[in-house]
Scaffold this motif. Structure first.
Motif, PDB file in Angstrom:
ATOM      1  N   UNK B  81       0.848  -1.201   0.000  1.00 28.31           N
ATOM      2  CA  UNK B  81       0.000   0.000   0.000  1.00 28.31           C
ATOM      3  C   UNK B  81       0.882   1.249   0.000  1.00 28.31           C
ATOM      4  N   UNK B  82       1.887   1.240   0.828  1.00 28.55           N
ATOM      5  CA  UNK B  82       2.792   2.384   0.929  1.00 28.55           C
ATOM      6  C   UNK B  82       3.443   2.673  -0.415  1.00 28.55           C
ATOM      7  N   UNK B  83       3.920   1.639  -1.052  1.00 27.65           N
ATOM      8  CA  UNK B  83       4.608   1.852  -2.327  1.00 27.65           C
ATOM      9  C   UNK B  83       3.642   2.409  -3.376  1.00 27.65           C
ATOM     10  N   UNK B  84       2.427   1.894  -3.365  1.00 32.16           N
ATOM     11  CA  UNK B  84       1.436   2.426  -4.307  1.00 32.16           C
ATOM     12  C   UNK B  84       1.126   3.896  -4.037  1.00 32.16           C
ATOM     13  N   UNK B  85       0.948   4.231  -2.775  1.00 32.08           N
ATOM     14  CA  UNK B  85       0.632   5.622  -2.432  1.00 32.08           C
ATOM     15  C   UNK B  85       1.770   6.562  -2.824  1.00 32.08           C
ATOM     16  N   UNK B  86       3.006   6.091  -2.656  1.00 31.20           N
ATOM     17  CA  UNK B  86       4.145   6.929  -3.016  1.00 31.20           C
ATOM     18  C   UNK B  86       4.132   7.254  -4.514  1.00 31.20           C
ATOM     19  N   UNK B 118      -1.177   8.060   8.067  1.00 30.09           N
ATOM     20  CA  UNK B 118      -0.074   8.163   9.024  1.00 30.09           C
ATOM     21  C   UNK B 118       0.398   6.821   9.592  1.00 30.09           C
ATOM     22  N   UNK B 119      -0.474   5.815   9.735  1.00 31.11           N
ATOM     23  CA  UNK B 119       0.051   4.542  10.249  1.00 31.11           C
ATOM     24  C   UNK B 119       1.106   3.907   9.340  1.00 31.11           C
ATOM     25  N   UNK B 120       1.193   4.384   8.094  1.00 32.57           N
ATOM     26  CA  UNK B 120       2.219   3.842   7.201  1.00 32.57           C
ATOM     27  C   UNK B 120       3.583   4.474   7.428  1.00 32.57           C
ATOM     28  N   UNK B 121       3.611   5.592   8.113  1.00 25.52           N
ATOM     29  CA  UNK B 121       4.878   6.316   8.264  1.00 25.52           C
ATOM     30  C   UNK B 121       5.914   5.468   8.989  1.00 25.52           C
ATOM     31  N   UNK B 122       5.465   4.747  10.000  1.00 30.04           N
ATOM     32  CA  UNK B 122       6.356   3.814  10.698  1.00 30.04           C
ATOM     33  C   UNK B 122       6.976   2.815   9.722  1.00 30.04           C
ATOM     34  N   UNK B 123       6.200   2.407   8.755  1.00 26.70           N
ATOM     35  CA  UNK B 123       6.688   1.438   7.775  1.00 26.70           C
ATOM     36  C   UNK B 123       7.679   2.078   6.812  1.00 26.70           C
ATOM     37  N   UNK B 124       7.289   3.194   6.201  1.00 28.58           N
ATOM     38  CA  UNK B 124       8.154   3.851   5.211  1.00 28.58           C
ATOM     39  C   UNK B 124       9.493   4.218   5.802  1.00 28.58           C
ATOM     40  N   UNK B 125       9.447   4.798   7.002  1.00 34.03           N
ATOM     41  CA  UNK B 125      10.629   5.440   7.564  1.00 34.03           C
ATOM     42  C   UNK B 125      11.806   4.483   7.705  1.00 34.03           C
ATOM     43  N   UNK B 126      11.518   3.203   7.818  1.00 37.00           N
ATOM     44  CA  UNK B 126      12.610   2.245   8.014  1.00 37.00           C
ATOM     45  C   UNK B 126      12.675   1.185   6.912  1.00 37.00           C
ATOM     46  N   UNK B 127      11.918   1.393   5.843  1.00 39.66           N
ATOM     47  CA  UNK B 127      11.849   0.388   4.777  1.00 39.66           C
ATOM     48  C   UNK B 127      12.965   0.564   3.756  1.00 39.66           C
ATOM     49  N   UNK B 128      13.765  -0.477   3.540  1.00 34.54           N
ATOM     50  CA  UNK B 128      14.784  -0.403   2.483  1.00 34.54           C
ATOM     51  C   UNK B 128      14.122  -0.120   1.128  1.00 34.54           C
ATOM     52  N   UNK B 129      14.686   0.826   0.396  1.00 26.13           N
ATOM     53  CA  UNK B 129      14.078   1.211  -0.883  1.00 26.13           C
ATOM     54  C   UNK B 129      14.008   0.055  -1.872  1.00 26.13           C
ATOM     55  N   UNK B 130      14.874  -0.906  -1.698  1.00 27.16           N
ATOM     56  CA  UNK B 130      14.865  -2.053  -2.612  1.00 27.16           C
ATOM     57  C   UNK B 130      13.558  -2.838  -2.520  1.00 27.16           C
ATOM     58  N   UNK B 131      12.853  -2.696  -1.398  1.00 27.33           N
ATOM     59  CA  UNK B 131      11.580  -3.392  -1.220  1.00 27.33           C
ATOM     60  C   UNK B 131      10.390  -2.562  -1.689  1.00 27.33           C
ATOM     61  N   UNK B 132      10.659  -1.383  -2.235  1.00 23.76           N
ATOM     62  CA  UNK B 132       9.574  -0.488  -2.643  1.00 23.76           C
ATOM     63  C   UNK B 132       9.966   0.235  -3.920  1.00 23.76           C
ATOM     64  N   UNK B 133       9.782  -0.417  -5.062  1.00 22.13           N
ATOM     65  CA  UNK B 133      10.292   0.106  -6.336  1.00 22.13           C
ATOM     66  C   UNK B 133       9.725   1.472  -6.728  1.00 22.13           C
ATOM     67  N   UNK B 134       8.468   1.717  -6.409  1.00 23.15           N
ATOM     68  CA  UNK B 134       7.880   3.009  -6.783  1.00 23.15           C
ATOM     69  C   UNK B 134       8.423   4.130  -5.901  1.00 23.15           C
ATOM     70  N   UNK B 135       8.745   3.765  -4.660  1.00 19.10           N
ATOM     71  CA  UNK B 135       9.359   4.727  -3.758  1.00 19.10           C
ATOM     72  C   UNK B 135      10.755   5.080  -4.263  1.00 19.10           C
ATOM     73  N   UNK B 136      11.453   4.067  -4.714  1.00 19.19           N
ATOM     74  CA  UNK B 136      12.780   4.289  -5.289  1.00 19.19           C
ATOM     75  C   UNK B 136      12.685   5.195  -6.516  1.00 19.19           C
ATOM     76  N   UNK B 137      11.652   4.989  -7.318  1.00 20.83           N
ATOM     77  CA  UNK B 137      11.461   5.827  -8.519  1.00 20.83           C
ATOM     78  C   UNK B 137      11.235   7.283  -8.124  1.00 20.83           C
TER      79      UNK B 137
END
Lengths: 229, 229
Positions: B81-86, B118-137
């Motif tokens: 969900x986080x990666x999609x929202x990003x 906001x409950x996703x912020x805990x997830x994003x803040x420590x998530x390696x970008x390699x696990x979230x390709x859209x975030x990396x983009x």
DNA sequence: ACCTGAACACCGTTCAAGT
DNA sequence: ACCTGAACACCGTTCAAGT
């Protein structure tokens, strides 16, 4: 043949279970300060994933349900812990040093305290100050410092909130894994970012999180400082 | 006498339960994109407190355990969900506008997207970008913009992280109750803060959170802009 | 490989009973 | 008022069985 049921257990039995007979004890066993102290100790030992009402009760040698005579919910306990931790934030520089140095030492102290307690950030960020007296006391010390430094009154709260938002976000950043920006197999499709990560200047700081915190904090101190009369 | 056990239920029964016979279906019912879409819909309808694996499974008309063929954990779903929202965060201005305007529109967009999550912020803040390709983009687009604007390469990552920390903290602030700074019965003992709250200048913004966000963001844009070659 | 259905080990919280 | 102990309604997750 078993011993009589009423025979007391030997004093040095290995189960340190909550032994107390039913009914109201002569003196109350629990209070909010004791619960807060035990919670802090448990969190220190087991982290927030080990922080359950059952575990907290075990620490205090009571049944879990006993806690609910003193707090309405687990969130309530977190509020108590949060308020206590906020009292550890160093605001002393607002009395002794120029505004910019005071903001700097307060902000670093605030970030350091909550970087070890990020699960509380969700609680603090939306908690009415009336429910957290020590937190309110911190705001009083900080806003008094801003006021004395000639900060325009209409912008004091906004400036504090902006700093605080940055501090909370930065507290999370402290907990990020060292390889968080490793793009791995996707490095080729993200050349700019991969290069930026590879050439990041640590500027003598021990952790990347400290560099970013310093950069953002100094930006705010510089810009906010210019607002003073 | 009851009907035969094998008699099919009437087609318009009121229970819309997951009806599918045991065993592997001819074609897979679930995939990660479908799970992500359903999660987003469920969160929109029930909030994060109503977002459980059981509820998600119900939305998808499967048994809860079926989800675990496609994700390893609930946290995994939150990462999706986080990666999609990003990917919804607007980075387009980095291609079309000057650096400061691009940072401004990106930051406001980023804050607006996650203030509802906001409950996703805990997830994003420590998530390696390699696990979230859209975030990396997103990071690639932003760091490319910083690079083109003449930002020193060694400070690009720190500047982005500082901005992001501020954005995350500010996203929480959006969700704070309007009376969060009401000192209530303790007003007399906190005169400076109480006065600052009473005289807060909203500067034409609809919400206090917007004033603080603007103040902090402009501080960073001004200070970081000066770092450019 | 990818479903169902039953089960497991928790979790926070409630409440009657007891003193 | 303030404990204990039993219970409740969940929760995420596992796993055997089935196709």
């Amino acid at each position: 043949m078993p011993a009589l049921p009423s025979a007391p257990a030997e004093p040095h039995r290995q189960d340190a279970k909550p032994r107390r007979r039913v009914g109201r004890p002569a003196a109350a066993v629990l209070d909010q300060d004791g619960i807060t102290a035990a919670a802090l100790q448990l969190i220190g030992k087991s982290g927030y994933e080990g922080f359950t009402m059952a575990a907290l009760a075990r620490t205090l040698n009571v049944a879990p349900s006993a806690l609910y005579n003193h707090v309405a919910s687990k969130r309530d306990v977190l509020v108590l812990v949060q308020d206590h931790l906020t009292s550890l934030v160093d605001v002393s520089a607002f009395d002794a040093e120029p505004w910019d140095r005071a903001v700097r030492s307060w902000a670093w102290s605030y970030r350091d305290v909550f970087s070890k307690h990020t699960p509380l950030i969700t609680v603090i960020a939306v908690l009415p100050v009336a429910d957290a007296p020590k937190t309110l006391a911190m705001y009083e010390a900080v806003s008094a410092g801003f006021s004395r430094a000639g900060f325009p009154q209409g912008r004091i709260v906004s400036a504090i909130v902006a700093l605080e938002s940055f501090i909370f976000g930065s507290a999370y950043d402290v907990t990020a894994p060292a390889d968080i920006f490793d793009s791995g197999s996707m490095a080729e499709s993200t050349p700019n970012f991969t290069a930026a990560v590879a050439h990041q200047d640590l500027e003598g700081y021990a952790q990347p999180a400290d560099v970013a915190f310093n950069l953002g904090l100094e930006a705010m101190i510089a810009a906010f400082g210019a607002l003073r009369a």
